[in-house]
Scaffold this motif. Structure first.
Motif, PDB file in Angstrom:
ATOM      1  N   LEU A  47     -15.399  -3.810 -31.169  1.00  0.00           N
ATOM      2  CA  LEU A  47     -14.863  -2.500 -31.513  1.00  0.00           C
ATOM      3  C   LEU A  47     -13.365  -2.431 -31.238  1.00  0.00           C
ATOM      4  O   LEU A  47     -12.873  -3.042 -30.280  1.00  0.00           O
ATOM      5  CB  LEU A  47     -15.584  -1.428 -30.695  1.00  0.00           C
ATOM      6  CG  LEU A  47     -17.100  -1.339 -30.899  1.00  0.00           C
ATOM      7  CD1 LEU A  47     -17.731  -0.475 -29.819  1.00  0.00           C
ATOM      8  CD2 LEU A  47     -17.419  -0.792 -32.277  1.00  0.00           C
ATOM      9  N   GLU A  48     -12.665  -1.680 -32.070  1.00  0.00           N
ATOM     10  CA  GLU A  48     -11.222  -1.501 -31.898  1.00  0.00           C
ATOM     11  C   GLU A  48     -10.890  -0.028 -32.128  1.00  0.00           C
ATOM     12  O   GLU A  48     -11.145   0.511 -33.207  1.00  0.00           O
ATOM     13  CB  GLU A  48     -10.441  -2.375 -32.869  1.00  0.00           C
ATOM     14  CG  GLU A  48      -8.937  -2.227 -32.747  1.00  0.00           C
ATOM     15  CD  GLU A  48      -8.178  -3.099 -33.722  1.00  0.00           C
ATOM     16  OE1 GLU A  48      -7.058  -3.542 -33.385  1.00  0.00           O
ATOM     17  OE2 GLU A  48      -8.699  -3.337 -34.835  1.00  0.00           O
ATOM     18  N   TRP A  49     -10.327   0.615 -31.127  1.00  0.00           N
ATOM     19  CA  TRP A  49      -9.880   2.003 -31.284  1.00  0.00           C
ATOM     20  C   TRP A  49      -8.633   2.030 -32.161  1.00  0.00           C
ATOM     21  O   TRP A  49      -7.717   1.221 -31.980  1.00  0.00           O
ATOM     22  CB  TRP A  49      -9.590   2.610 -29.917  1.00  0.00           C
ATOM     23  CG  TRP A  49      -8.940   3.951 -29.979  1.00  0.00           C
ATOM     24  CD1 TRP A  49      -9.510   5.130 -30.374  1.00  0.00           C
ATOM     25  CD2 TRP A  49      -7.592   4.268 -29.646  1.00  0.00           C
ATOM     26  NE1 TRP A  49      -8.598   6.155 -30.308  1.00  0.00           N
ATOM     27  CE2 TRP A  49      -7.409   5.657 -29.853  1.00  0.00           C
ATOM     28  CE3 TRP A  49      -6.505   3.514 -29.180  1.00  0.00           C
ATOM     29  CZ2 TRP A  49      -6.188   6.298 -29.616  1.00  0.00           C
ATOM     30  CZ3 TRP A  49      -5.300   4.147 -28.937  1.00  0.00           C
ATOM     31  CH2 TRP A  49      -5.157   5.534 -29.160  1.00  0.00           C
ATOM     32  N   THR A 104      -8.381  10.307 -21.691  1.00  0.00           N
ATOM     33  CA  THR A 104      -8.512   9.440 -20.522  1.00  0.00           C
ATOM     34  C   THR A 104      -9.946   9.011 -20.254  1.00  0.00           C
ATOM     35  O   THR A 104     -10.189   7.899 -19.805  1.00  0.00           O
ATOM     36  CB  THR A 104      -7.962  10.136 -19.263  1.00  0.00           C
ATOM     37  OG1 THR A 104      -8.670  11.356 -19.060  1.00  0.00           O
ATOM     38  CG2 THR A 104      -6.475  10.412 -19.397  1.00  0.00           C
ATOM     39  N   THR A 105     -10.910   9.864 -20.531  1.00  0.00           N
ATOM     40  CA  THR A 105     -12.265   9.538 -20.103  1.00  0.00           C
ATOM     41  C   THR A 105     -12.990   8.571 -21.028  1.00  0.00           C
ATOM     42  O   THR A 105     -14.061   8.101 -20.698  1.00  0.00           O
ATOM     43  CB  THR A 105     -13.112  10.806 -19.943  1.00  0.00           C
ATOM     44  OG1 THR A 105     -13.096  11.530 -21.171  1.00  0.00           O
ATOM     45  CG2 THR A 105     -12.575  11.672 -18.832  1.00  0.00           C
ATOM     46  N   VAL A 106     -12.416   8.231 -22.175  1.00  0.00           N
ATOM     47  CA  VAL A 106     -12.986   7.273 -23.134  1.00  0.00           C
ATOM     48  C   VAL A 106     -14.483   7.436 -23.326  1.00  0.00           C
ATOM     49  O   VAL A 106     -15.238   6.464 -23.394  1.00  0.00           O
ATOM     50  CB  VAL A 106     -12.625   5.811 -22.774  1.00  0.00           C
ATOM     51  CG1 VAL A 106     -11.143   5.591 -22.927  1.00  0.00           C
ATOM     52  CG2 VAL A 106     -13.092   5.399 -21.397  1.00  0.00           C
ATOM     53  N   VAL A 107     -14.918   8.683 -23.432  1.00  0.00           N
ATOM     54  CA  VAL A 107     -16.335   8.994 -23.646  1.00  0.00           C
ATOM     55  C   VAL A 107     -16.499   9.383 -25.109  1.00  0.00           C
ATOM     56  O   VAL A 107     -16.298  10.530 -25.482  1.00  0.00           O
ATOM     57  CB  VAL A 107     -16.796  10.130 -22.722  1.00  0.00           C
ATOM     58  CG1 VAL A 107     -18.263  10.466 -22.975  1.00  0.00           C
ATOM     59  CG2 VAL A 107     -16.586   9.737 -21.266  1.00  0.00           C
ATOM     60  N   PHE A 108     -16.834   8.411 -25.951  1.00  0.00           N
ATOM     61  CA  PHE A 108     -17.001   8.655 -27.377  1.00  0.00           C
ATOM     62  C   PHE A 108     -18.472   9.001 -27.646  1.00  0.00           C
ATOM     63  O   PHE A 108     -19.346   8.158 -27.537  1.00  0.00           O
ATOM     64  CB  PHE A 108     -16.600   7.422 -28.192  1.00  0.00           C
ATOM     65  CG  PHE A 108     -15.127   7.105 -28.115  1.00  0.00           C
ATOM     66  CD1 PHE A 108     -14.640   6.188 -27.194  1.00  0.00           C
ATOM     67  CD2 PHE A 108     -14.228   7.740 -28.958  1.00  0.00           C
ATOM     68  CE1 PHE A 108     -13.289   5.902 -27.120  1.00  0.00           C
ATOM     69  CE2 PHE A 108     -12.869   7.459 -28.898  1.00  0.00           C
ATOM     70  CZ  PHE A 108     -12.395   6.542 -27.969  1.00  0.00           C
TER      71      PHE A 108
ATOM     72  N   SER B  36     -16.548   3.165 -19.684  1.00  0.00           N
ATOM     73  CA  SER B  36     -17.794   3.565 -20.319  1.00  0.00           C
ATOM     74  C   SER B  36     -18.458   2.349 -20.958  1.00  0.00           C
ATOM     75  O   SER B  36     -17.807   1.315 -21.167  1.00  0.00           O
ATOM     76  CB  SER B  36     -17.556   4.662 -21.369  1.00  0.00           C
ATOM     77  OG  SER B  36     -16.572   4.267 -22.310  1.00  0.00           O
ATOM     78  N   CYS B  91     -15.658  -0.148 -22.319  1.00  0.00           N
ATOM     79  CA  CYS B  91     -14.477   0.551 -22.794  1.00  0.00           C
ATOM     80  C   CYS B  91     -13.758   1.115 -21.578  1.00  0.00           C
ATOM     81  O   CYS B  91     -14.398   1.632 -20.659  1.00  0.00           O
ATOM     82  CB  CYS B  91     -14.883   1.658 -23.754  1.00  0.00           C
ATOM     83  SG  CYS B  91     -13.524   2.607 -24.460  1.00  0.00           S
ATOM     84  N   SER B  92     -12.456   1.005 -21.553  1.00  0.00           N
ATOM     85  CA  SER B  92     -11.692   1.518 -20.419  1.00  0.00           C
ATOM     86  C   SER B  92     -10.457   2.264 -20.883  1.00  0.00           C
ATOM     87  O   SER B  92      -9.864   1.933 -21.921  1.00  0.00           O
ATOM     88  CB  SER B  92     -11.265   0.369 -19.507  1.00  0.00           C
ATOM     89  OG  SER B  92     -10.417   0.832 -18.449  1.00  0.00           O
ATOM     90  N   PHE B 102     -11.369  -1.732 -25.639  1.00  0.00           N
ATOM     91  CA  PHE B 102     -12.774  -2.145 -25.718  1.00  0.00           C
ATOM     92  C   PHE B 102     -12.899  -3.613 -25.326  1.00  0.00           C
ATOM     93  O   PHE B 102     -11.956  -4.395 -25.480  1.00  0.00           O
ATOM     94  CB  PHE B 102     -13.314  -1.987 -27.143  1.00  0.00           C
ATOM     95  CG  PHE B 102     -13.702  -0.587 -27.508  1.00  0.00           C
ATOM     96  CD1 PHE B 102     -12.863   0.205 -28.265  1.00  0.00           C
ATOM     97  CD2 PHE B 102     -14.924  -0.065 -27.109  1.00  0.00           C
ATOM     98  CE1 PHE B 102     -13.222   1.505 -28.613  1.00  0.00           C
ATOM     99  CE2 PHE B 102     -15.301   1.234 -27.448  1.00  0.00           C
ATOM    100  CZ  PHE B 102     -14.437   2.018 -28.196  1.00  0.00           C
TER     101      PHE B 102
END
Lengths: 121, 111
Positions: A47-49, A104-108, B36, B91-92, B102
């Motif tokens: 995965l890549e943001w 910040t929380t990276v909760v997707f 996460s 993921c951070s 990721f």
């Protein structure tokens, strides 16, 4: 129940601009508590943001893609969009949209089902 | 090359426990309790399993747990079940210029 759905062309020619839209239903995209993001996954890869946007229009970009990416939000339509310019075969991927709680929380959570975009002539 | 390092694959038998590591740096995993974990079955979207290192979203089995030591975060799955077979991604938060990192993903095989 919040649902996200990606849409856009499945085939894009090299050097052209990839355009995708994420439609949000079941909640207001204008909620001040959430951000909206795009993540991609190349075939057989990780995965890549790519980018995220706050409902007010504040944007955040992956530094490695920033020069080619634009993310925008259309609150009345409950949609947010992604544009990726000058695409190459390396941009072939499944593109996901997702909601996240903050930068910040990276909760997707949740994610859309994803849409495959192939870059080919 | 992904920003966070995960083993390519792990395996275990039903009922056993496995741990998947996720190694970053002192600028990301080591600096923030903001890791996460996502589970992805073939052809499906990723699903949030753990957030803020140790927290489980509502509906996620207690068999899934997270931890962190230094620059390495870990996901442990106890009492392995066949349906746990999937790819797992960490993921951070990467700081105010990088934002989201990721891992490369780990394929879990239940033998």
């Amino acid at each position: 129940q919040l649902q996200l759905q990606e849409s856009g062309p499945g085939l894009v020619k090299p050097s052209e601009t990839l355009s995708l839209t994420c439609s949000v239903s079941g909640a207001s995209i204008s909620s001040s508590s959430y951000y909206w993001g795009w993540i991609r996954q190349s075939p057989g890869k990780g995965l890549e943001w790519i980018a995220s946007i706050y409902y007010s229009g504040i944007t955040y970009y992956n530094p490695s893609l920033k020069s080619r990416v634009t993310i925008s939000v259309d609150s009345p339509k409950s949609q947010f969009s992604l544009k990726l310019s000058s695409v190459t075969a390396a941009d072939t991927a499944v593109y996901y949209c997702a909601r996240h709680s903050s930068m910040t929380t990276v909760v997707f959570d949740p994610w859309g089902q994803g849409t495959l975009v192939t870059v080919s002539s | 090359q992904s920003a966070l390092t995960q083993p390519a694959s792990v395996s275990g038998s039903p009922g056993q426990s496995i741990t998947i590591s996720c190694t970053g740096t002192s600028s990301d995993v080591g600096s923030y309790n903001l890791v996460s974990w996502y589970q992805q079955h073939p052809g499906k979207a990723p699903k949030l399993m753990i957030y803020e290192v140790t927290k489980r979203p509502s509906g996620i089995s207690t068999r899934f747990s997270g931890s962190k030591s230094g620059n390495t975060a870990s996901l442990t799955i106890s009492g392995l079940q066949a349906e746990d077979e999937a790819d797992y991604y960490c993921c951070s938060y990467g700081g105010s210029s990088t934002y989201v990192l990721f891992g490369g993903g780990t394929k879990l095989t239940v033998l």
